[in-house]
Design an enzyme around this catalytic site. Structure first.
Site, mmCIF file in Angstrom:
data_model
loop_
_atom_site.group_PDB
_atom_site.id
_atom_site.type_symbol
_atom_site.label_atom_id
_atom_site.label_comp_id
_atom_site.label_asym_id
_atom_site.label_seq_id
_atom_site.Cartn_x
_atom_site.Cartn_y
_atom_site.Cartn_z
ATOM 1 N N LYS A 178 35.067 41.743 37.889
ATOM 2 C CA LYS A 178 35.875 42.873 37.424
ATOM 3 C C LYS A 178 36.836 42.392 36.341
ATOM 4 C CE LYS A 178 38.839 46.389 39.701
ATOM 5 N NZ LYS A 178 39.359 46.806 41.043
ATOM 6 N N SER A 183 38.285 51.593 42.341
ATOM 7 C CA SER A 183 38.380 51.241 40.935
ATOM 8 C C SER A 183 37.371 50.190 40.491
ATOM 9 C CB SER A 183 39.781 50.712 40.647
ATOM 10 O OG SER A 183 40.003 49.487 41.349
ATOM 11 N N SER A 210 39.021 50.127 46.793
ATOM 12 C CA SER A 210 38.407 49.957 45.475
ATOM 13 C C SER A 210 37.152 49.106 45.442
ATOM 14 C CB SER A 210 39.430 49.382 44.497
ATOM 15 O OG SER A 210 40.431 50.328 44.224
#
Length: 485
Positions: free
Chosen positions: A78, A153, A177
């Site tokens: 990420k 997310s 997330s």
């Protein structure tokens, strides 16, 4: 089966027996990314030159017999992890050109294990979102239906794994997330116990809630990746100094004799009927495998959402105060004076959702309201933790939904923040309690979208969580379904 569909364990074997080189494998994944990412938008940055150099070095180590668990295996992380020499944007305009001078501990550990970093994955801006629609680099599209959200997310981390652009990835989980996008994209995602994996070098959203974790296409791969990054780190004061067990050792032991708790507050009116049916079928599978199913209660669940959005936003308003245009990041060109430069830089650099959460958090921390909001939320958080500890006196793990519905359509909830926040209603309490949780596929909706189930474990008992999850995988084939991309 193509190379990009192989599991981490299968790739390990291919590389060690020299049936495949890391350079060949790395090129195959870049070809897959080139063929699919226009439809998915999972990547913000690709590191092709660095990755091929790392793959060539891995091939030399493999030839010399110098092999670590991840030697030569391509992975991605990420874009919230600092990576030396590669830009780290956190999906925000304010960090669009930021290049970190060092690696986050989790990234350094992957590299030390021989992994090849393909690139940085899309996400909600500063990890604030439940649909991956707040990214300054565009929304991530769900590989199962590009008109639907991938979840957030860590949407890029989940979508890239589901689209076979990488065999596994790292994400972060502050309120769901990792688990929520894993559920929407039909992959396995694990949020470890707070303190199990170092947060050093991870851009902070809410420091008492953020946690690093793996996403993969099966439980065994998830265990392999967790093994690589778990453990104490003196650079992170919240990292816990506990031995790390062998997470693969308990896989295959089944669930006979274990107790699985069903919290009555999580099976509520409003749960999508298809999600309800998928969970009931999963519970029947566990019963057939010999697990005992017991009902438990988490009585303070109703307060979790409000508690979370006070604590998380308060910490965010403090953490994001550092982005002022002075030391690094975006600086407004037309500012007149220092105060104007602060205002213009932050006004231009942050997106709407980030500004909303900064304002909510600043209000909660402001003079006269601290005791009424932030302090009270911290007290409620203690009650929520107590609920989980009391429930674990009666069972080994909990089973709940991950999300109330399968993935929803892009744009469907962007005008209504409360509806968006409710997407995480079943995952947020786990972060408040600081314990571990895992999402794994348990069905498909009539529209062909994945449905996930959540398993919640005792603090630092990720091994049991993985064991219980793998037992379900071995009895079903939901994890073998692939997105029709």
């Amino acid at each position: 089966m193509s190379l990009t569909e192989l599991s981490l364990r299968e790739l390990q074997q291919q590389l060690r027996t020299r049936k495949l080189s890391s350079v060949e494998l790395t090129r195959a994944f870049f070809a897959r990314i080139a063929a699919t990412d226009e439809r998915v938008n999972a990547f913000i940055t690709l590191c092709e030159e660095q990755a091929l150099a790392a793959a060539a070095a891995a091939d030399r180590r493999l030839a010399a017999g110098d092999v670590a668990p991840l030697t030569g295996i391509p992975l991605a992380v990420k874009d919230i992890f600092n990576t030396e020499g590669v830009r780290t944007t956190c999906a925000s305009k304010i960090l669009a050109d930021y290049v970190a001078p060092y690696d986050a501990t989790a990234v350094a550990r992957l590299k030390a294990q021989g992994a090849v970093l393909l690139g940085k994955l899309n996400m909600d801006e500063f990890a604030m979102g439940s649909s991956n629609e707040t990214s300054a680099f565009g929304a991530v599209n769900n590989p199962w239906n590009p008109r639907c959200v991938a979840g957030g997310s860590s949407g890029g981390s989940a979508a890239a794994v589901a689209a076979c652009q990488v065999p596994a990835s790292l994400g972060t989980d502050t309120g769901g997330s990792i688990r929520q996008p894993a559920s929407h994209c039909g992959v396995v995602g694990l949020k470890p116990t707070y303190g199990r994996v170092s947060r050093y070098g991870v851009i902070a959203y809410a420091s008492s809630l953020d946690q690093v974790g793996p996403l993969a296409r099966n439980v065994e791969d998830c265990a392999l990746l967790l093994q690589a990054v778990a453990g104490h780190d003196p650079l992170d004061s919240t990292s816990v100094e506990l031995d790390v067990p062998d997470y693969s050792a308990g896989l295959g032991e089944g669930v006979r004799g274990l107790r699985i708790g069903l919290p009555r507050e999580y099976f509520i009116d409003g749960l999508d009927p298809e999600v309800q049916r998928a969970l009931e079928a999963a519970i029947a599978v566990y019963r057939a495998l010999g697990a005992e199913i017991v009902e438990v209660s988490l009585p303070h669940t109703d307060y979790a959402l409000a508690c979370y959005y006070l604590i998380a936003t308060a910490e965010a308003s403090s953490n994001l105060a550092r982005y002022d245009g002075v030391r690094y990041g975006l600086r407004a060109e037309s500012a007149q004076g220092l105060l104007d430069m602060y205002m213009q830089s932050r006004g231009q650099g942050f997106g709407a959702e980030v500004k909303r959460r900064i304002m909510l958090g600043t209000y909660a921390l402001s003079s006269g309201y601290y005791d009424a909001y932030y302090l009270k939320a911290q007290k409620v958080r203690t009650l929520i933790l107590r609920d989980f500890l009391q429930a674990f006196e009666r069972c080994d793990v909990l089973l709940t939904p991950v999300a109330p519905t399968p993935a929803f359509r892009l744009g469907e909830k962007t005008a209504d923040p409360l509806q968006m926040y409710l997407s995480d209603i079943f995952t947020i309490p786990v972060n408040l309690a600081g314990t571990c949780g895992l999402s794994l596929p348990c069905g498909l909706s009539e529209a062909g979208l994945p449905i996930g189930l959540q398993l919640v474990g005792k603090p630092f008992d990720e091994a049991t969580l993985l064991r219980v999850a793998q037992a379900f995988e071995q009895a079903t084939d939901w994890h073998q379904k692939r997105a029709p991309l």
